[in-house]
Write an enzyme that holds these catalytic residues in place. Structure first.
Site, PDB file in Angstrom:
ATOM      1  CG  HIS A 123      -2.044  -1.002   1.092  1.00 16.70           C
ATOM      2  ND1 HIS A 123      -3.056  -1.102   2.016  1.00 16.70           N
ATOM      3  CD2 HIS A 123      -2.302  -1.954   0.150  1.00 16.70           C
ATOM      4  CE1 HIS A 123      -3.906  -2.051   1.657  1.00 16.70           C
ATOM      5  NE2 HIS A 123      -3.470  -2.592   0.534  1.00 16.70           N
ATOM      6  CD  GLU A 183      -1.415   3.934   3.970  1.00 12.24           C
ATOM      7  OE1 GLU A 183      -2.534   4.105   4.490  1.00 12.24           O
ATOM      8  OE2 GLU A 183      -1.245   3.215   2.947  1.00 12.24           O
ATOM      9  CB  SER A 237     -31.557  -8.009 -37.057  1.00 10.86           C
ATOM     10  OG  SER A 237     -31.056  -8.322 -35.785  1.00 10.86           O
ATOM     11  N   GLY A 282     -28.138  -0.738 -26.488  1.00 12.40           N
ATOM     12  CA  GLY A 282     -28.952   0.074 -27.369  1.00 12.40           C
ATOM     13  C   GLY A 282     -29.819   1.037 -26.589  1.00 12.40           C
ATOM     14  CG  LEU A 295     -27.762   3.181 -23.589  1.00 11.08           C
ATOM     15  CD1 LEU A 295     -27.429   3.834 -24.921  1.00 11.08           C
ATOM     16  CD2 LEU A 295     -26.641   3.415 -22.587  1.00 11.08           C
TER      17      LEU A 295
END
Length: 355
Positions: free
Chosen positions: A44, A46, A164, A292, A296
């Site tokens: 990490h 730190e 389609s 599509g 959305l």
């Protein structure tokens, strides 16, 4: 703290599902150590900052700055709070508390209880903004949701001729119109590499036969997520090629295969909420929706979105698909403007959900 944020940003795209964290150590107004979380599973911030300090004796009279509360539990690495205490660092400045229930306030409590002088809330808004995906995931119990689409100048997302019938088993990709320019397409592939998952619905899968992988730039492929209620997408399609981990949400039970997992859910109510809950359980913190108009719009109507990225072409639908082409209208969305700029031949608009 500003320097902590600058350092933290260097971990972008490399540390998820961990947050981006930077750390600076100061002794008598002089920076003696810096570090950031560089890779998921690695040390990490730190630890890296402390390791960069040449004279460890100075640590006892130094101040450690970090944009997110030091962890207090054993995960991939030992607790950073324990290391700070063991080395005798008496002064700690924290940008914001970690929203992860495993950490939340526990690192702070441990530091204070063992004699550290701790200050919290320095540039707190900026610290939360940097890790907005991480905060959204833990506070809302779902991924950070990014809606993405391309639209024509006159606000169409597709030509109706390219959509389609779902009864067809043949992709009509050859009829697909390309709205955005090549620069925008490359940027979308970059985004895919930065987020953990990508979602489409049945119609988009059948119409476009997309791969939803990173190809135009270097990056890691996201988990592919497909909504396919009745399993109408043929096994020969790219999404079911087994090359990338793919989750298929359906009502039909089917044995999972290589890199393909079928998840049965109830499609009668709260469909999107169920999907987001399942992704949360799988520790998927960010999601791009590339579906599509129906998918959305469903996200917009339910408020299940955090950011929208919209490419607008300089051309009308008739210029792209032909004079008499009919179009599928783009989603209508309202949000706070984050950015608006030209990108190649398009205009990129970024909005945040203000709800």
């Amino acid at each position: 703290m500003k320097r902590c944020l600058e350092l933290a940003q260097k971990g972008f795209g490399k540390v998820a599902p961990n947050p981006m964290v930077g750390c600076v150590i100061v002794h008598k107004d002089k920076v003696i150590g810096e570090g950031f979380h560089q890779q998921y599973g690695s040390a990490h911030a730190e630890v890296n900052a402390i390791n960069s300090v040449k004279n460890k004796k100075l640590l006892k009279d130094s101040t450690l700055y970090v944009n997110l509360e030091p962890c207090s539990h054993f995960g991939k690495t030992p607790p950073c709070a324990d290391l700070i205490i063991r080395l005798g660092i008496k002064y700690v400045v924290i940008g914001t508390i970690d929203p992860n229930p495993v950490v939340k306030g526990k690192g702070l409590q441990k530091l204070v209880s063992l004699g550290c002088d701790v200050k919290v809330g320095v540039l707190e808004n900026e610290c939360k903004e940097l890790n907005k995906i991480f905060f959204t995931f833990h506070e809302k119990k779902r991924p950070y949701i990014i809606l993405k689409w391309a639209q024509t100048k006159d606000k169409y997302i597709a030509a109706k001729s390219q959509v389609s019938s779902l009864k067809s088993k043949v992709s009509t990709k050859k009829n697909r119109i390309q709205i955005s320019g090549k620069e925008s397409i490359s940027l979308v592939h970059q985004w895919r590499g930065e987020e953990q998952a990508i979602l489409v619905g049945t119609k988009t899968a059948l119409n476009d036969n997309p791969k939803l992988t990173v190809r135009k730039v270097k990056g890691k492929n996201p988990v592919r997520v497909l909504i396919d209620r009745k399993l109408k997408v043929p096994s020969s399609f790219h999404l079911l090629d087994g090359k990338v981990l793919t989750l298929v949400f359906t009502i039909k039970k089917k044995a999972s295969g290589k890199n393909i997992e079928y998840v049965v859910i109830n499609f009668e109510k709260y469909l999107l909420q169920q999907i987001m809950s399942e992704l949360y359980k799988r520790n998927i913190q960010s999601l791009i929706v590339e579906g599509g108009a129906k998918l959305l719009n469903a996200c917009i109507e339910t408020g299940l979105w955090d950011e929208a990225r919209i490419f607008t072409s300089t051309r009308n639908l008739s210029e792209i698909a032909g004079k008499n082409a009919a179009g599928v209208e783009s989603p209508r969305i309202a949000g706070k403007l984050i950015e608006q700029k030209s990108h190649g031949s398009d205009v990129l608009l970024r909005l945040s959900n203000i709800s």
